[in-house]
Design a protein around this motif. Structure first.
Motif, PDB file in Angstrom:
ATOM      1  N   GLU A 112     -70.945 -29.566   2.237  1.00 47.37           N
ATOM      2  CA  GLU A 112     -71.739 -28.381   2.578  1.00 47.37           C
ATOM      3  C   GLU A 112     -72.597 -27.935   1.397  1.00 47.37           C
ATOM      4  O   GLU A 112     -73.772 -27.570   1.559  1.00 47.37           O
ATOM      5  CB  GLU A 112     -70.798 -27.244   3.008  1.00 47.37           C
ATOM      6  CG  GLU A 112     -71.515 -26.002   3.506  1.00 47.37           C
ATOM      7  CD  GLU A 112     -72.329 -26.253   4.762  1.00 47.37           C
ATOM      8  OE1 GLU A 112     -73.344 -25.541   4.950  1.00 47.37           O
ATOM      9  OE2 GLU A 112     -71.958 -27.150   5.536  1.00 47.37           O
ATOM     10  N   LEU A 113     -72.019 -27.968   0.191  1.00 43.37           N
ATOM     11  CA  LEU A 113     -72.776 -27.583  -1.000  1.00 43.37           C
ATOM     12  C   LEU A 113     -73.938 -28.539  -1.256  1.00 43.37           C
ATOM     13  O   LEU A 113     -75.040 -28.131  -1.657  1.00 43.37           O
ATOM     14  CB  LEU A 113     -71.847 -27.546  -2.217  1.00 43.37           C
ATOM     15  CG  LEU A 113     -70.782 -26.447  -2.218  1.00 43.37           C
ATOM     16  CD1 LEU A 113     -69.850 -26.629  -3.402  1.00 43.37           C
ATOM     17  CD2 LEU A 113     -71.425 -25.065  -2.253  1.00 43.37           C
ATOM     18  N   ILE A 114     -73.696 -29.838  -1.020  1.00 45.79           N
ATOM     19  CA  ILE A 114     -74.757 -30.834  -1.200  1.00 45.79           C
ATOM     20  C   ILE A 114     -75.886 -30.578  -0.218  1.00 45.79           C
ATOM     21  O   ILE A 114     -77.074 -30.636  -0.572  1.00 45.79           O
ATOM     22  CB  ILE A 114     -74.188 -32.259  -1.019  1.00 45.79           C
ATOM     23  CG1 ILE A 114     -73.287 -32.610  -2.203  1.00 45.79           C
ATOM     24  CG2 ILE A 114     -75.313 -33.289  -0.904  1.00 45.79           C
ATOM     25  CD1 ILE A 114     -72.489 -33.891  -2.011  1.00 45.79           C
ATOM     26  N   LYS A 115     -75.533 -30.283   1.042  1.00 45.63           N
ATOM     27  CA  LYS A 115     -76.553 -30.004   2.057  1.00 45.63           C
ATOM     28  C   LYS A 115     -77.356 -28.755   1.691  1.00 45.63           C
ATOM     29  O   LYS A 115     -78.575 -28.714   1.875  1.00 45.63           O
ATOM     30  CB  LYS A 115     -75.895 -29.825   3.424  1.00 45.63           C
ATOM     31  CG  LYS A 115     -75.373 -31.113   4.019  1.00 45.63           C
ATOM     32  CD  LYS A 115     -74.700 -30.868   5.361  1.00 45.63           C
ATOM     33  CE  LYS A 115     -74.171 -32.169   5.949  1.00 45.63           C
ATOM     34  NZ  LYS A 115     -73.445 -31.954   7.233  1.00 45.63           N
ATOM     35  N   GLU A 116     -76.673 -27.720   1.190  1.00 41.31           N
ATOM     36  CA  GLU A 116     -77.376 -26.500   0.770  1.00 41.31           C
ATOM     37  C   GLU A 116     -78.350 -26.802  -0.359  1.00 41.31           C
ATOM     38  O   GLU A 116     -79.479 -26.301  -0.391  1.00 41.31           O
ATOM     39  CB  GLU A 116     -76.363 -25.442   0.337  1.00 41.31           C
ATOM     40  CG  GLU A 116     -75.549 -24.846   1.477  1.00 41.31           C
ATOM     41  CD  GLU A 116     -74.533 -23.837   0.980  1.00 41.31           C
ATOM     42  OE1 GLU A 116     -74.526 -23.551  -0.245  1.00 41.31           O
ATOM     43  OE2 GLU A 116     -73.752 -23.328   1.799  1.00 41.31           O
ATOM     44  N   SER A 117     -77.901 -27.637  -1.292  1.00 43.00           N
ATOM     45  CA  SER A 117     -78.759 -28.014  -2.414  1.00 43.00           C
ATOM     46  C   SER A 117     -79.972 -28.808  -1.932  1.00 43.00           C
ATOM     47  O   SER A 117     -81.102 -28.585  -2.377  1.00 43.00           O
ATOM     48  CB  SER A 117     -77.955 -28.840  -3.424  1.00 43.00           C
ATOM     49  OG  SER A 117     -78.790 -29.325  -4.460  1.00 43.00           O
ATOM     50  N   GLN A 118     -79.736 -29.746  -0.996  1.00 39.83           N
ATOM     51  CA  GLN A 118     -80.839 -30.537  -0.448  1.00 39.83           C
ATOM     52  C   GLN A 118     -81.826 -29.660   0.308  1.00 39.83           C
ATOM     53  O   GLN A 118     -83.049 -29.835   0.178  1.00 39.83           O
ATOM     54  CB  GLN A 118     -80.283 -31.632   0.478  1.00 39.83           C
ATOM     55  CG  GLN A 118     -79.554 -32.746  -0.246  1.00 39.83           C
ATOM     56  CD  GLN A 118     -78.920 -33.734   0.708  1.00 39.83           C
ATOM     57  OE1 GLN A 118     -78.531 -33.389   1.823  1.00 39.83           O
ATOM     58  NE2 GLN A 118     -78.794 -34.975   0.271  1.00 39.83           N
ATOM     59  N   ASN A 119     -81.306 -28.723   1.093  1.00 39.48           N
ATOM     60  CA  ASN A 119     -82.180 -27.833   1.848  1.00 39.48           C
ATOM     61  C   ASN A 119     -83.036 -26.989   0.905  1.00 39.48           C
ATOM     62  O   ASN A 119     -84.227 -26.755   1.164  1.00 39.48           O
ATOM     63  CB  ASN A 119     -81.354 -26.923   2.755  1.00 39.48           C
ATOM     64  CG  ASN A 119     -80.728 -27.688   3.916  1.00 39.48           C
ATOM     65  OD1 ASN A 119     -81.207 -28.745   4.289  1.00 39.48           O
ATOM     66  ND2 ASN A 119     -79.662 -27.149   4.470  1.00 39.48           N
TER      67      ASN A 119
END
Length: 241
Positions: A112-119
């Motif tokens: 989830e943190l990786i996805k937030e960073s990518q977004n």
């Protein structure tokens, strides 16, 4: 909106249960022993003679019933062993889920943190692309209100993270210049109209409308109707289904 930079989890370290994971023994089932008994029965009755009449069939029926009882017993035993095995697999699966729970929780959190960073990075890159496009459009003479209709910011030339700025600038520049020379295409929401517009004025250069007409009747009449339409509008395209 997600913030760019390093995201850190605020959750406490996962607690691992202290109880020991149970171990299970597989159900004891030996098909070799069954095979030996089956061969013994088969050998015992394979040469049994059956003569006509009730008395002649008596021995055969007795042998058949004995074999059937043996088969049924082993089938029943197998079903019970299978049920025991399935119960064990289910219990082991539940225990495995419990054992993996701390790791799964951290894995999902990191995902989830990786996805937030990518977004967040996508949003920053998208904003930069829009800024580049509008600045170029201003220098080239493209109407400001048409820029976002000409440029597809989700295009693979712009969207992937890490795409170099120079590569993105070249793509945007080529799209704007092409639109100035040839116009840009807009498609209606219902996909029935394709319109080419001028990139400086927004005026319509050409329009293609797609309609579905079902003609039913005499083949000669239908062909005549189509030919008449084609004679009146030379650019009319007809697709035969």
């Amino acid at each position: 909106m997600a913030q760019s930079g390093v995201n850190k989890s605020t959750k406490k370290d996962p607690v691992v249960k202290s109880n020991e994971i149970n171990t299970f023994n597989q159900p004891n089932y030996n098909t070799e022993l069954v095979a030996l008994k089956a061969n013994k029965l088969a050998k015992k009755y394979s040469n049994l003679l059956v003569t006509n009449g009730p008395e002649g069939r008596k021995s055969a029926n007795k042998a058949k019933n004995e074999i059937a009882k043996f088969i049924k017993k082993n089938k029943t035993d197998f079903k019970e062993k299978k049920k025991q095995a399935m119960d064990i697999i289910k219990a082991m699966n539940n225990q495995l889920d419990e054992a993996l729970a701390p790791a799964v929780e951290v894995h999902d959190e990191l995902d989830e943190l990786i996805k937030e960073s990518q977004n967040a990075q996508h949003e920053a890159q998208d904003a930069e692309n829009r800024q580049i496009a509008h600045e170029m459009a201003k220098n080239l003479g493209v109407a400001p209100g048409l820029v976002d209709k000409i440029i597809d910011y989700k295009n693979k030339a712009l969207y992937p993270l890490g795409t170099g700025k120079l590569k993105r600038e070249r793509y945007i520049n080529s799209k704007l210049r092409y639109a100035l020379e040839h116009g840009f295409i807009m498609t209606s929401d219902d996909k029935t109209e394709i319109t080419t517009k001028d990139a400086q004025t927004g005026e319509t250069i050409s329009k293609i409308k797609t309609v579905s007409i079902k003609l039913k009747g005499d083949p000669f009449v239908i062909d005549l109707a189509i030919d008449t339409l084609k004679e009146k509008w030379k650019e009319l395209e007809v697709d035969y289904l």
